[in-house]
Design a protein around this motif. Structure first.
Motif, PDB file in Angstrom:
ATOM      1  N   ASP A  47       0.818  -0.953   0.207  1.00  0.00           N
ATOM      2  CA  ASP A  47       0.092   0.178  -0.055  1.00  0.00           C
ATOM      3  C   ASP A  47       0.916   1.091  -0.210  1.00  0.00           C
ATOM      4  O   ASP A  47       1.442   1.719   0.941  1.00  0.00           O
ATOM      5  N   ALA A  48       1.358   1.633  -1.182  1.00  0.00           N
ATOM      6  CA  ALA A  48       2.114   2.926  -1.272  1.00  0.00           C
ATOM      7  C   ALA A  48       1.623   4.149  -0.995  1.00  0.00           C
ATOM      8  O   ALA A  48       2.329   4.898  -0.196  1.00  0.00           O
ATOM      9  N   GLU A  49       0.232   4.116  -0.801  1.00  0.00           N
ATOM     10  CA  GLU A  49      -0.641   5.504  -0.537  1.00  0.00           C
ATOM     11  C   GLU A  49      -0.273   5.454   1.010  1.00  0.00           C
ATOM     12  O   GLU A  49      -0.219   6.671   1.533  1.00  0.00           O
ATOM     13  N   LEU A  50      -0.644   4.408   1.729  1.00  0.00           N
ATOM     14  CA  LEU A  50      -0.579   4.548   3.232  1.00  0.00           C
ATOM     15  C   LEU A  50       0.777   4.429   3.441  1.00  0.00           C
ATOM     16  O   LEU A  50       1.190   5.394   4.645  1.00  0.00           O
ATOM     17  N   ARG A  51       1.974   4.178   2.848  1.00  0.00           N
ATOM     18  CA  ARG A  51       3.171   4.250   3.306  1.00  0.00           C
ATOM     19  C   ARG A  51       3.473   5.741   3.300  1.00  0.00           C
ATOM     20  O   ARG A  51       4.241   6.435   3.918  1.00  0.00           O
ATOM     21  N   GLU A  52       3.028   6.517   2.069  1.00  0.00           N
ATOM     22  CA  GLU A  52       3.456   7.926   1.835  1.00  0.00           C
ATOM     23  C   GLU A  52       2.797   8.871   2.862  1.00  0.00           C
ATOM     24  O   GLU A  52       3.080   9.744   3.459  1.00  0.00           O
ATOM     25  N   ASN A  53       1.218   8.260   3.082  1.00  0.00           N
ATOM     26  CA  ASN A  53       0.536   9.384   4.083  1.00  0.00           C
ATOM     27  C   ASN A  53       0.599   8.930   5.576  1.00  0.00           C
ATOM     28  O   ASN A  53       0.432   9.824   6.102  1.00  0.00           O
ATOM     29  N   ASP A  54       0.636   7.861   5.883  1.00  0.00           N
ATOM     30  CA  ASP A  54       0.675   7.416   7.225  1.00  0.00           C
ATOM     31  C   ASP A  54       1.665   6.090   7.593  1.00  0.00           C
ATOM     32  O   ASP A  54       1.120   5.094   7.677  1.00  0.00           O
TER      33      ASP A  54
END
Length: 84
Positions: A27-34
């Motif tokens: 989950d790249a989005e989760l890694r970037e955002n949280d």
């Protein structure tokens, strides 16, 4: 290549846990955002996999026990999928 004594339902549960782990890691989005949340989720699913392994260890094949015991989760997932 079926596991010795584990039920199909339990094997499917293990597969879902192993797949969930890959989803969290990917989950790249989760890694970037949280990233902290991603680590918490990864820890939760990893603990669930460990708990499953401990609970079902006597029912699993030696090969699957080896993969889970050595945190070879990609190999465990492939083996579990092939066993169904």
């Amino acid at each position: 290549m079926a596991a010795d004594k584990i039920s199909r339902e339990d094997m499917q549960h293990l597969i879902s846990l192993l797949e969930r782990r890959l989803e969290v890691i990917g989950d790249a989005e989760l890694r970037e955002n949280d990233p902290e949340k991603q680590l918490v989720l990864l820890q939760e699913v990893s603990e669930a996999i460990s708990a499953f392994h401990l609970q079902h260890k006597a029912l699993l094949s030696a090969r699957l026990n080896h993969f889970l015991g050595n945190c070879r989760f990609d190999k465990a997932l492939a083996w579990a999928r092939d066993s169904l």
